[in-house]
Design a protein around this motif. Structure first.
Motif, mmCIF file in Angstrom:
data_model
loop_
_atom_site.group_PDB
_atom_site.id
_atom_site.type_symbol
_atom_site.label_atom_id
_atom_site.label_comp_id
_atom_site.label_asym_id
_atom_site.label_seq_id
_atom_site.Cartn_x
_atom_site.Cartn_y
_atom_site.Cartn_z
ATOM 1 N N HIS A 28 0.855 -1.160 0.003
ATOM 2 C CA HIS A 28 -0.283 0.058 0.008
ATOM 3 C C HIS A 28 0.973 1.395 -0.066
ATOM 4 C CE1 HIS A 28 -2.832 -3.165 1.220
ATOM 5 N NE2 HIS A 28 -3.717 -2.360 0.711
ATOM 6 N N ASP A 29 2.259 1.322 -0.149
ATOM 7 C CA ASP A 29 3.161 2.156 -0.267
ATOM 8 C C ASP A 29 2.844 2.884 -1.566
ATOM 9 O OD1 ASP A 29 4.921 4.394 -0.033
ATOM 10 O OD2 ASP A 29 6.541 2.884 0.822
ATOM 11 N N VAL A 30 2.178 4.006 -1.930
ATOM 12 C CA VAL A 30 2.032 4.427 -3.257
ATOM 13 C C VAL A 30 3.417 4.832 -3.581
ATOM 14 C CG1 VAL A 30 0.806 6.216 -4.645
ATOM 15 C CG2 VAL A 30 -0.374 5.163 -2.712
ATOM 16 N N ALA A 31 4.150 5.547 -2.978
ATOM 17 C CA ALA A 31 5.514 5.915 -3.556
ATOM 18 C C ALA A 31 6.113 4.826 -3.958
ATOM 19 C CB ALA A 31 6.276 6.514 -2.057
ATOM 20 N N ARG A 32 6.047 3.605 -3.914
ATOM 21 C CA ARG A 32 6.885 2.694 -4.362
ATOM 22 C C ARG A 32 6.682 2.563 -5.805
ATOM 23 N NH1 ARG A 32 9.510 -0.955 -0.854
ATOM 24 N NH2 ARG A 32 10.792 -1.504 -2.825
ATOM 25 N N LEU A 33 5.319 3.129 -6.462
ATOM 26 C CA LEU A 33 4.947 2.958 -7.680
ATOM 27 C C LEU A 33 6.166 3.685 -8.548
ATOM 28 C CD1 LEU A 33 1.142 3.542 -7.608
ATOM 29 C CD2 LEU A 33 2.316 1.275 -8.631
ATOM 30 N N THR A 34 6.898 4.686 -7.942
ATOM 31 C CA THR A 34 7.540 5.489 -8.535
ATOM 32 C C THR A 34 9.073 5.240 -8.107
ATOM 33 O OG1 THR A 34 7.373 7.475 -7.053
ATOM 34 C CG2 THR A 34 6.043 7.430 -9.408
ATOM 35 N N ASP A 35 9.329 4.363 -7.310
ATOM 36 C CA ASP A 35 10.650 3.898 -6.913
ATOM 37 C C ASP A 35 11.581 3.544 -8.259
ATOM 38 O OD1 ASP A 35 12.917 2.309 -6.094
ATOM 39 O OD2 ASP A 35 12.155 1.762 -4.043
ATOM 40 N N PRO A 36 12.423 4.161 -8.487
ATOM 41 C CA PRO A 36 13.219 3.885 -9.771
ATOM 42 C C PRO A 36 13.785 2.500 -10.056
ATOM 43 C CG PRO A 36 14.385 5.266 -8.264
ATOM 44 C CD PRO A 36 13.088 5.427 -7.702
ATOM 45 N N VAL A 37 14.385 1.519 -8.724
ATOM 46 C CA VAL A 37 14.576 0.378 -8.900
ATOM 47 C C VAL A 37 13.272 -0.567 -9.365
ATOM 48 C CG1 VAL A 37 15.557 -1.437 -7.465
ATOM 49 C CG2 VAL A 37 16.430 1.057 -7.033
ATOM 50 N N VAL A 38 12.376 -0.270 -8.331
ATOM 51 C CA VAL A 38 11.126 -1.203 -8.774
ATOM 52 C C VAL A 38 10.674 -0.929 -10.141
ATOM 53 C CG1 VAL A 38 8.872 -1.465 -8.304
ATOM 54 C CG2 VAL A 38 10.428 -1.016 -6.414
ATOM 55 N N VAL A 39 10.619 0.330 -10.811
ATOM 56 C CA VAL A 39 10.180 0.810 -11.921
ATOM 57 C C VAL A 39 10.973 0.123 -13.156
ATOM 58 C CG1 VAL A 39 9.695 2.633 -13.786
ATOM 59 C CG2 VAL A 39 8.911 2.936 -11.288
ATOM 60 N N ALA A 40 12.293 0.069 -12.712
ATOM 61 C CA ALA A 40 13.076 -0.650 -13.726
ATOM 62 C C ALA A 40 12.946 -2.038 -13.953
ATOM 63 C CB ALA A 40 14.516 -0.435 -13.341
ATOM 64 N N LEU A 41 12.835 -2.652 -12.827
ATOM 65 C CA LEU A 41 12.295 -4.223 -12.914
ATOM 66 C C LEU A 41 11.088 -4.310 -13.381
ATOM 67 C CD1 LEU A 41 13.378 -6.884 -12.198
ATOM 68 C CD2 LEU A 41 12.644 -6.623 -9.935
ATOM 69 N N ARG A 42 10.089 -3.635 -13.153
ATOM 70 C CA ARG A 42 8.591 -3.706 -13.659
ATOM 71 C C ARG A 42 8.669 -3.734 -15.294
ATOM 72 N NH1 ARG A 42 3.713 0.186 -11.859
ATOM 73 N NH2 ARG A 42 2.194 -0.486 -13.680
ATOM 74 N N ASP A 43 9.548 -3.159 -15.706
ATOM 75 C CA ASP A 43 9.854 -2.905 -17.346
ATOM 76 C C ASP A 43 10.296 -4.320 -18.076
ATOM 77 O OD1 ASP A 43 8.628 -0.459 -17.332
ATOM 78 O OD2 ASP A 43 10.631 0.525 -17.444
#
Length: 455
Positions: free
Chosen positions: A347-362
């Motif tokens: 539920h941590d909305v900030a993690r949606l823009t975490d660069p490490v998470v975003v890079a892996l999401r791609d």
């Protein structure tokens, strides 16, 4: 006027079941499983009160003030039964913590449990009566959708979640009002007219209207329909069948059981699922696969790609969604980066823009599988490939918490404690759970006191 044969009338069959449910004994397995779902829904309501949806819902309490019938979780006040039930249903589906019925495509607990709670408190019903009402609600919501064909009505733009929860909450109310078949027939007529909700909920980014469609709207409408039925309002008989009946208007595309086939009180709660992970139902299997791979998973910084297959229908629901708790790619990336998931991280909305998470999401690719869809069940095939080309794969055939791989009482209790304690504290949580696990022994006064512990 619609002429009908009672022996083949879906409305008559359902009304008879609702009458019989007021006195039918529950099997031991049904009592135990019903308590699992009630405990799980209490945990969803209590944890939901601290989320954005819950905060928004609780802001409406002033506008809904009136007779102090029932407890509103997260607020130091009681509201009229319909209002308390509606707000509690919003809390129960404030996120993706609550239960589901996989085959009929709806979330039963978030509507049926709050509806039963509100009437039990207002009308002084016992814990045993609440158990019977909840079990009846799960049966009715699931069987209505099975008779309609859930995939068909979804494809035509109707919300299976709104339809199943409306009839489920109405059935719970019918049981607690102790309606006979004649009164139940009139209630069914009002419920058919209340049937609403569109699959456009999929466009909701804040989960607020989604919570209303999945639970709150149904509780409000069902409890008002039950109240006016109890007051003697008349209605159209046999409103499920015939020209302009529910089945005609919504269309029937299912090959499942019709309502004239036998009911057995509690069957559908035995077929309902409780979530191990506080995320959207279609994502559970993928997370179970990652959890099963455990130490064989590569570190997040060495992942080259992740390939995930889900049943086709489920893949469309969770594919790169804006809401964190129903976005498969985000949650899989988060799991790999953190080595697991918690309620707070989901539920941590900030993690949606975490660069490490975003890079892996791609690097995560989701595809729908017709083979998995045709095989049935909540499944996933997850393949993780590292930068050296090493590959690990796991197929989940039965998600933890589903009817094919159920969570025992201890796991349900552990999940509930984790969600309740931040709001209630350890001692109050323990007191509440002790009462809920012994629900069948609670008098009306003891049940009222137990529900009050949740706020």
């Amino acid at each position: 006027m619609y002429e009908r044969d009672q022996s083949t009338s879906p409305t008559a069959a359902l009304a008879t079941f609702l009458e019989e449910a007021t006195t039918s004994p529950l099997r031991a397995a049904v009592i135990e499983k019903t308590k699992h779902h009630i405990v799980d829904t209490f945990a969803a309501m209590i944890s939901g009160a601290r989320l954005n949806v819950g905060v928004s819902a609780l802001r409406a309490t002033d506008a809904l003030a009136g007779a102090p019938d029932a407890t509103t979780i997260g607020a130091q006040r009681r509201l009229p039964a319909y209002a308390a039930g509606m707000i509690n249903a919003m809390l129960a589906h404030a996120d993706e913590t609550d239960d589901s019925h996989e085959m009929s495509k709806f979330h039963p607990g978030c509507a049926i449990v709050p509806a039963a709670m509100a009437i039990c408190q207002r009308d002084r019903r016992s814990g045993a009566e609440m158990l019977r009402a909840v079990a009846c609600g799960y049966d009715t919501g699931a069987r209505i959708l099975e008779a309609l064909g859930p995939l068909g009505i979804h494809q035509r733009g109707h919300s299976t979640h709104a339809c199943g929860s409306l009839f489920g909450a109405g059935a719970a109310a019918s049981t607690l009002y102790r309606f006979d078949a004649s009164s139940a027939t009139r209630l069914i007529s009002y419920l058919t007219h209340e049937a609403s909700g569109l699959s456009s909920w999929l466009r909701d980014r804040d989960h607020i209207q989604k919570a209303y469609v999945f639970g709150a709207m149904s509780v409000k409408n069902a409890l008002i329909a039950a109240a006016i039925t109890h007051s003697g309002w008349t209605g159209v008989e046999y409103s499920l069948e015939g020209e302009s009946g529910l089945f005609s208007v919504f269309g029937q595309s299912g090959a499942g059981r019709g309502l004239t086939e036998p009911f057995s009180l509690g069957d559908e709660i035995l077929r309902s699922n409780i979530k191990k992970w506080c995320v959207g139902s279609p994502i559970q299997a993928a997370l179970d696969s990652l959890d099963a791979l455990g130490e064989s998973l590569p570190s997040a910084d060495t992942v080259s790609k992740v390939l995930i297959q889900l049943p086709t229908f489920e893949a469309t629901i969770v594919n790169n969604r804006d809401m964190a708790s129903i976005s498969l790619q985000h949650l899989v990336a988060l799991f790999l980066v953190d080595g697991g998931l918690t309620f707070d991280s989901v539920h941590d909305v900030a993690r949606l823009t975490d660069p490490v998470v975003v890079a892996l999401r791609d690097k995560i690719s989701l595809s729908g599988s017709e083979a998995l869809q045709n095989e049935g069940g909540r499944q996933a095939i997850v393949t993780v490939i590292d930068i050296a080309g090493r590959q690990v794969e796991h197929r989940t055939r039965h998600v933890r918490g589903t009817w094919g791989n159920p969570m025992p009482r201890g796991e349900v209790d552990d999940k509930a404690r984790e969600l309740m304690e931040p709001m209630l504290g350890r001692d109050r949580t323990g007191q509440l759970l002790e009462r809920l696990w012994n629900l069948e022994d609670l008098s009306a006064a003891q049940l009222d006191q137990a529900i009050a512990l949740a706020t």
